[in-house]
Motif scaffolding. Sequence first.
Motif, PDB file in Angstrom:
ATOM      1  N   HIS A  47      -6.527   2.316   4.714  1.00  0.00           N
ATOM      2  CA  HIS A  47      -7.130   2.299   3.647  1.00  0.00           C
ATOM      3  C   HIS A  47      -8.207   1.451   3.657  1.00  0.00           C
ATOM      4  N   THR A  48      -9.523   1.758   3.736  1.00  0.00           N
ATOM      5  CA  THR A  48     -10.706   0.875   3.678  1.00  0.00           C
ATOM      6  C   THR A  48     -10.363  -0.260   2.622  1.00  0.00           C
ATOM      7  N   ASN A  49     -10.258   0.142   1.229  1.00  0.00           N
ATOM      8  CA  ASN A  49     -10.227  -0.761   0.222  1.00  0.00           C
ATOM      9  C   ASN A  49      -9.029  -1.797   0.314  1.00  0.00           C
ATOM     10  N   ASN A  55       0.745  -1.095  -0.118  1.00  0.00           N
ATOM     11  CA  ASN A  55      -0.088   0.071  -0.099  1.00  0.00           C
ATOM     12  C   ASN A  55       0.898   1.282  -0.103  1.00  0.00           C
ATOM     13  N   GLY A 114     -18.694   2.939   1.049  1.00  0.00           N
ATOM     14  CA  GLY A 114     -19.323   1.507   1.101  1.00  0.00           C
ATOM     15  C   GLY A 114     -20.796   1.580   1.479  1.00  0.00           C
TER      16      GLY A 114
END
Length: 470
Positions: free
Chosen positions: A91-93, A84, A181
Amino acid sequence: MPDLTRISSLSELPSVDRLLVGDGIAALVRERGRPLVLEAVRGALDEARAVVATGGTVARAELESAVAARVRTIAAPSLVPMFNLTGTVLHTNLGRAPLPEAAIEAMAAVARGASNLEFDLETGRRGDRHRHVEPRLCRLTSAEAAIVVNNNAAAVLLVLDTLAKRKEVPVSRGELIEIGGAFRMPDIMKRAGTKLVEIGTTNRTHPRDYEAAIGPRTALLMKIHTSNYSVEGFTAAVGERELAGIAHSHNLPLVSDLGSGSLVDMTVYGLPPEPTVRAMLGDGVDLVTFSGDKLLGGPQAGIIAGRGDLVARLKRNPLMRALRPDKITLAALQSVLALYEDPSRLADNLPSLRLLGRPRTDIDAQAKRIRRPLAARLGEEWVVDVVHCRSQIGSGALPVDRLPSAGLRCAPASGAKRGRSSKLQALAAALRTLPTPVIGRVHEGALTLDLRCLDDEAGFVAQLDRLAAP
Ligand SMILES: *Cc1c(COP(=O)(O)O)cnc(C)c1O
């Protein structure tokens, strides 16, 4: 003379069974099992049939390699680790918080076999899964009781379903958040059967707005942390302490959805201030909800901490059965919470905090080390520079604060604007196809790799010779 190495009519295509017994394919069957290879064979034949049916030809020798390629694709895991380098730490994703080794070992230990998940080793009777984390959560937050659910969205749902079903909850218009989301506070309230009473305005909400909204159908007052944006300028909001006074004078509980929710004072670690769960409870909030994998730095989980009688009601809600965490989550959370018992070593022991607190000088030195091998690999068509950039905490924590960071900026050496843009996209795509995919950020005519989260520098450099420079 027809070309015998190529198939040009449907009747020349081998049958599924013929293809399966060929040497190469038979070896694949031994290696991967028949069902998977059969699926690949059918797929490859379908594709060849489509080519031939539209007048094309297919090389006989390529059928087997097409099957092998399909087998590799089908068998490959879909969920894989990545680098990342987006500059967004939580980072949520990209899976939010990296876990400490101790938590990984704890998860593996309970995953491998039986555990005392719901078994009391003292009495030999049935136990409660919450007791593996509840005492520690209470000690760290000064809450009377606490429970853990699947994530913070579930925590909010459980609280509203338990305490505010078919009742009203006034919420400031400045706090009706949407988190990524499709988590929208008004929608969650609707799902829980709660009637949202919007009060105040987007920028200003006053104590009298709450007072005016409270009626016989009011279930509780709710405060929602505006995690991913900030309202600035001519603003007014009612703080927890004052709101608790209003709620309690009407015999109502005050619930605060903190979102990120920190267990310790982040400024001690050089980070911007974020309200702690302990401070919220100290201000008179009756229940606080927060995530396990945001600033806390643990596994995905939602934590509800606060008044014992309210938590007891949450525990009795049948929804709890649907929202409860599994043993792996509890093992990880238990071990992450244990690290908080020693705040002096937390920054070393908790990876998310260590990454968030990395000084720019350290990241800058790393960028200087990596620049040369990356530039060498990308070749003359690219300019690779060490740059200063700013990382974000992510996951809605401290939305406007940025952490001074450093990284590598890759820009095409020349070319018109459109060509440069497609070249950048091609580089981003090439980085994504590496064995451990690398995700950076394309903006302002370059692809920037923010190195704040690069732990495995050797692994990153080692796979560079697999990078095909566009
Ligand atoms: C992140 C967040 C949520 C959702 O939490 P998840 O753990 O992602 O389910 C809810 N409320 C607030 C204020 C948040 O910041």
